[in-house]
Design a protein around this motif. Structure first.
Motif, PDB file in Angstrom:
ATOM      1  N   MET A   1       0.769  -1.235   0.107  1.00 36.08           N
ATOM      2  CA  MET A   1       0.245  -0.080   0.036  1.00 36.08           C
ATOM      3  C   MET A   1       0.798   1.270  -0.127  1.00 36.08           C
ATOM      4  SD  MET A   1      -3.063  -0.944  -0.056  1.00 36.08           S
ATOM      5  CE  MET A   1      -3.907   0.360   0.770  1.00 36.08           C
ATOM      6  N   SER A   2       2.144   1.224  -0.327  1.00 38.85           N
ATOM      7  CA  SER A   2       2.971   2.412  -0.327  1.00 38.85           C
ATOM      8  C   SER A   2       2.560   3.278  -1.333  1.00 38.85           C
ATOM      9  CB  SER A   2       4.545   1.717  -0.289  1.00 38.85           C
ATOM     10  OG  SER A   2       5.270   2.888  -0.830  1.00 38.85           O
ATOM     11  N   CYS A   3       2.378   4.504  -1.144  1.00 38.15           N
ATOM     12  CA  CYS A   3       2.241   5.707  -2.172  1.00 38.15           C
ATOM     13  C   CYS A   3       3.456   5.687  -2.866  1.00 38.15           C
ATOM     14  CB  CYS A   3       2.037   6.949  -1.575  1.00 38.15           C
ATOM     15  SG  CYS A   3       1.451   8.288  -2.530  1.00 38.15           S
ATOM     16  N   ILE A   4       4.476   5.708  -2.418  1.00 39.44           N
ATOM     17  CA  ILE A   4       5.796   6.098  -3.031  1.00 39.44           C
ATOM     18  C   ILE A   4       5.998   5.101  -4.025  1.00 39.44           C
ATOM     19  CG2 ILE A   4       8.312   6.478  -2.767  1.00 39.44           C
ATOM     20  CD1 ILE A   4       6.962   8.963  -2.104  1.00 39.44           C
ATOM     21  N   TYR A   5       6.087   3.848  -3.566  1.00 34.65           N
ATOM     22  CA  TYR A   5       6.356   2.741  -4.261  1.00 34.65           C
ATOM     23  C   TYR A   5       5.516   2.678  -5.706  1.00 34.65           C
ATOM     24  CZ  TYR A   5       7.475  -2.059  -6.011  1.00 34.65           C
ATOM     25  OH  TYR A   5       7.945  -3.083  -6.533  1.00 34.65           O
ATOM     26  N   LYS A   6       4.144   2.953  -5.207  1.00 38.57           N
ATOM     27  CA  LYS A   6       3.187   2.902  -6.436  1.00 38.57           C
ATOM     28  C   LYS A   6       3.712   3.742  -7.712  1.00 38.57           C
ATOM     29  CE  LYS A   6      -1.089   1.653  -3.784  1.00 38.57           C
ATOM     30  NZ  LYS A   6      -2.487   2.105  -3.492  1.00 38.57           N
ATOM     31  N   ILE A   7       3.960   5.074  -7.155  1.00 36.29           N
ATOM     32  CA  ILE A   7       4.495   6.072  -8.056  1.00 36.29           C
ATOM     33  C   ILE A   7       5.741   5.539  -8.742  1.00 36.29           C
ATOM     34  CG2 ILE A   7       5.239   8.417  -8.268  1.00 36.29           C
ATOM     35  CD1 ILE A   7       3.301   9.189  -5.887  1.00 36.29           C
ATOM     36  N   LYS A   8       6.669   5.097  -8.265  1.00 38.29           N
ATOM     37  CA  LYS A   8       7.787   4.745  -8.803  1.00 38.29           C
ATOM     38  C   LYS A   8       7.395   3.694  -9.752  1.00 38.29           C
ATOM     39  CE  LYS A   8      11.302   6.026  -5.118  1.00 38.29           C
ATOM     40  NZ  LYS A   8      12.203   5.467  -4.077  1.00 38.29           N
ATOM     41  N   GLU A   9       6.869   2.503  -9.395  1.00 39.46           N
ATOM     42  CA  GLU A   9       6.436   1.553 -10.364  1.00 39.46           C
ATOM     43  C   GLU A   9       5.551   1.938 -11.447  1.00 39.46           C
ATOM     44  OE1 GLU A   9       7.258  -2.215  -9.532  1.00 39.46           O
ATOM     45  OE2 GLU A   9       8.886  -0.621  -9.487  1.00 39.46           O
ATOM     46  N   GLU A  31       6.268  18.434   1.546  1.00 38.65           N
ATOM     47  CA  GLU A  31       5.501  19.811   0.929  1.00 38.65           C
ATOM     48  C   GLU A  31       4.219  19.203   0.283  1.00 38.65           C
ATOM     49  OE1 GLU A  31       8.578  18.862   0.575  1.00 38.65           O
ATOM     50  OE2 GLU A  31       9.894  20.616   0.700  1.00 38.65           O
ATOM     51  N   THR A  32       4.334  17.976  -0.261  1.00 38.29           N
ATOM     52  CA  THR A  32       2.904  17.492  -0.807  1.00 38.29           C
ATOM     53  C   THR A  32       1.914  17.317   0.228  1.00 38.29           C
ATOM     54  OG1 THR A  32       4.075  16.474  -2.455  1.00 38.29           O
ATOM     55  CG2 THR A  32       2.037  15.844  -2.313  1.00 38.29           C
ATOM     56  N   VAL A  33       2.345  16.764   1.416  1.00 37.04           N
ATOM     57  CA  VAL A  33       1.656  16.576   2.517  1.00 37.04           C
ATOM     58  C   VAL A  33       0.891  17.717   2.996  1.00 37.04           C
ATOM     59  CG1 VAL A  33       1.203  15.355   4.796  1.00 37.04           C
ATOM     60  CG2 VAL A  33       2.640  14.301   3.133  1.00 37.04           C
ATOM     61  N   GLU A  34       1.771  18.824   3.175  1.00 36.95           N
ATOM     62  CA  GLU A  34       1.030  20.011   3.909  1.00 36.95           C
ATOM     63  C   GLU A  34       0.510  20.970   2.968  1.00 36.95           C
ATOM     64  OE1 GLU A  34       4.831  21.383   5.543  1.00 36.95           O
ATOM     65  OE2 GLU A  34       5.017  19.876   7.308  1.00 36.95           O
ATOM     66  N   ALA A  35       0.694  20.962   1.702  1.00 36.12           N
ATOM     67  CA  ALA A  35       0.079  21.943   0.786  1.00 36.12           C
ATOM     68  C   ALA A  35      -1.166  21.838   0.538  1.00 36.12           C
ATOM     69  CB  ALA A  35       1.117  22.308  -0.551  1.00 36.12           C
ATOM     70  N   SER A  36      -1.985  22.853   0.073  1.00 36.63           N
ATOM     71  CA  SER A  36      -3.319  22.825  -0.576  1.00 36.63           C
ATOM     72  C   SER A  36      -3.378  22.311  -1.837  1.00 36.63           C
ATOM     73  CB  SER A  36      -4.178  23.996  -0.298  1.00 36.63           C
ATOM     74  OG  SER A  36      -3.558  24.836  -1.319  1.00 36.63           O
ATOM     75  N   VAL A  37      -4.330  21.616  -2.564  1.00 34.18           N
ATOM     76  CA  VAL A  37      -4.405  21.114  -3.745  1.00 34.18           C
ATOM     77  C   VAL A  37      -4.151  22.331  -4.901  1.00 34.18           C
ATOM     78  CG1 VAL A  37      -6.900  21.607  -4.121  1.00 34.18           C
ATOM     79  CG2 VAL A  37      -5.697  19.784  -5.333  1.00 34.18           C
ATOM     80  N   ASP A  69      -1.574   8.451   3.342  1.00 32.77           N
ATOM     81  CA  ASP A  69      -0.630   7.317   2.877  1.00 32.77           C
ATOM     82  C   ASP A  69       0.601   7.736   2.823  1.00 32.77           C
ATOM     83  OD1 ASP A  69      -0.022   4.530   2.702  1.00 32.77           O
ATOM     84  OD2 ASP A  69      -0.350   4.724   0.503  1.00 32.77           O
ATOM     85  N   LEU A  70       0.769   8.958   2.133  1.00 29.48           N
ATOM     86  CA  LEU A  70       2.220   9.563   1.930  1.00 29.48           C
ATOM     87  C   LEU A  70       2.892   9.844   3.262  1.00 29.48           C
ATOM     88  CD1 LEU A  70       3.896  10.563  -0.321  1.00 29.48           C
ATOM     89  CD2 LEU A  70       2.922  12.733  -0.376  1.00 29.48           C
ATOM     90  N   ALA A  71       1.947  10.382   3.903  1.00 30.44           N
ATOM     91  CA  ALA A  71       2.602  10.785   5.391  1.00 30.44           C
ATOM     92  C   ALA A  71       3.254   9.739   6.226  1.00 30.44           C
ATOM     93  CB  ALA A  71       1.739  11.465   6.138  1.00 30.44           C
ATOM     94  N   LYS A  72       2.760   8.653   5.785  1.00 30.47           N
ATOM     95  CA  LYS A  72       3.572   7.113   6.730  1.00 30.47           C
ATOM     96  C   LYS A  72       4.700   6.509   5.940  1.00 30.47           C
ATOM     97  CE  LYS A  72      -0.378   4.891   6.121  1.00 30.47           C
ATOM     98  NZ  LYS A  72      -1.736   4.067   6.305  1.00 30.47           N
ATOM     99  N   ASN A  73       4.922   7.308   4.713  1.00 27.54           N
ATOM    100  CA  ASN A  73       6.179   6.800   4.017  1.00 27.54           C
ATOM    101  C   ASN A  73       7.388   7.124   4.576  1.00 27.54           C
ATOM    102  OD1 ASN A  73       5.544   4.967   1.269  1.00 27.54           O
ATOM    103  ND2 ASN A  73       3.685   6.196   1.916  1.00 27.54           N
ATOM    104  N   ASP A  74       7.674   7.181   5.765  1.00 27.65           N
ATOM    105  CA  ASP A  74       8.923   7.639   6.400  1.00 27.65           C
ATOM    106  C   ASP A  74      10.352   6.804   5.953  1.00 27.65           C
ATOM    107  OD1 ASP A  74       7.636   9.673   7.695  1.00 27.65           O
ATOM    108  OD2 ASP A  74       7.033   8.498   9.480  1.00 27.65           O
TER     109      ASP A  74
END
Length: 283
Positions: A1-9, A31-37, A69-74
């Motif tokens: 369920m990793s967001c980063i991994y999905k994007i890379k793949e 920055e993505t986690v904190e910024a508005s759309v 999900d992205l915030a959990k990808n430490d």
């Protein structure tokens, strides 16, 4: 369920707009986690709607879910890069064993990172309620089909598979309402597999695909449910070992989900099967 991994793949199958969004996320995770759309759209020269569509393409309900999900990808960093280990002629047996172990562990780990639990649940329910379960796969994927067929047959599900793809296609041509087709192809471009899938689509048969993470492959586009394996094989594959193991992991998860629905009945079915086989083997 990793967001980063999905994007890379999935990056190689993204549009130019999606690649801009993907690259921004990879380079500016916090920055993505904190910024508005609106801010994200401006920074990437895209639109708010494009960010929302991208989030849904990755399997999220919206941008908020992607951010969570992205915030959990430490710990998603260089260790998530594909671990490319090739067997060499001068490797000792010890080195060879450790390399294969690392390849196998890495393949399974990345498969779970791509797993969408809701998608898995939907696949399990389709299998449970299917009148007939058709399987199609060629070569290494055919081995996965055979293994899956044996498991489901032992718990009293009607499974149809044949190693000869032409005989299998002849059976697929006669699929009916309440049947389901499970198509397995690492590339997603196996011609005979996609012929069967196209026929199932024509007959309004639900299609479960097990294929590499490429939302633009022919199989991914045709399927109703996609269970993804990581992009782990190179152009020259050593027997398609990693992709086969990843596919087996997914079919095993479906199988466990099926028997979990009625464990007591599954135990009875497995006992009947084992007793009959034992009786035959001891004559």
């Amino acid at each position: 369920m990793s967001c980063i991994y999905k994007i890379k793949e999935g990056r190689k199958s993204f549009t130019s707009t999606e690649k801009r969004i993907a690259d921004y996320i990879l380079n500016y995770r916090l920055e993505t986690v904190e910024a508005s759309v609106q801010d994200l759209a401006e920074r990437t020269n895209t639109s708010a709607a494009a960010w929302i569509r991208f989030s849904k393409k990755l399997g999220y309900k919206g941008l908020t879910a992607l951010k969570m999900d992205l915030a959990k990808n430490d710990d998603d960093n260089e260790k998530d890069e594909l671990f490319n280990v090739l067997i060499k002629e001068n490797d000792s047996i010890d080195v060879m064993v450790r390399k294969v172990q690392q390849i196998s562990l890495h393949s399974i780990e990345q498969t779970y990172k791509l797993l969408n639990l809701n998608t898995l649940k939907n696949a399990i329910q389709l299998i449970i309620h299917a009148r007939n379960i058709y399987l199609i796969g060629i070569g290494g994927s055919g081995l996965v089909c055979t293994d899956f067929m044996h498991k489901l047959t032992r718990v009293n599900h009607n499974v149809i598979y044949h190693e000869d793809p032409h005989i299998l296609l002849a059976r697929i041509a006669h699929m009916q309402e309440n049947d389901v087709l499970v198509a397995i192809s690492y590339s997603g471009e196996t011609h005979l597999v996609n012929v069967g899938v196209e026929k199932a689509k024509e007959l309004n048969i639900p299609i479960i695909a097990i294929t590499q993470y490429n939302v633009r492959s022919t199989l991914s586009k045709l399927a109703d449910i996609n269970l993804y394996t990581p992009v782990i094989e190179k152009d020259l594959r050593l027997g398609a070992i990693s992709s086969r193991n990843a596919s087996l992991e997914l079919t095993d998860l479906i199988y466990y989900g099926v028997i979990k629905e009625n464990i007591d009945q599954a135990k009875k079915d497995l006992t009947k099967t084992r007793e009959l086989i034992h009786e035959v083997n001891n004559k």
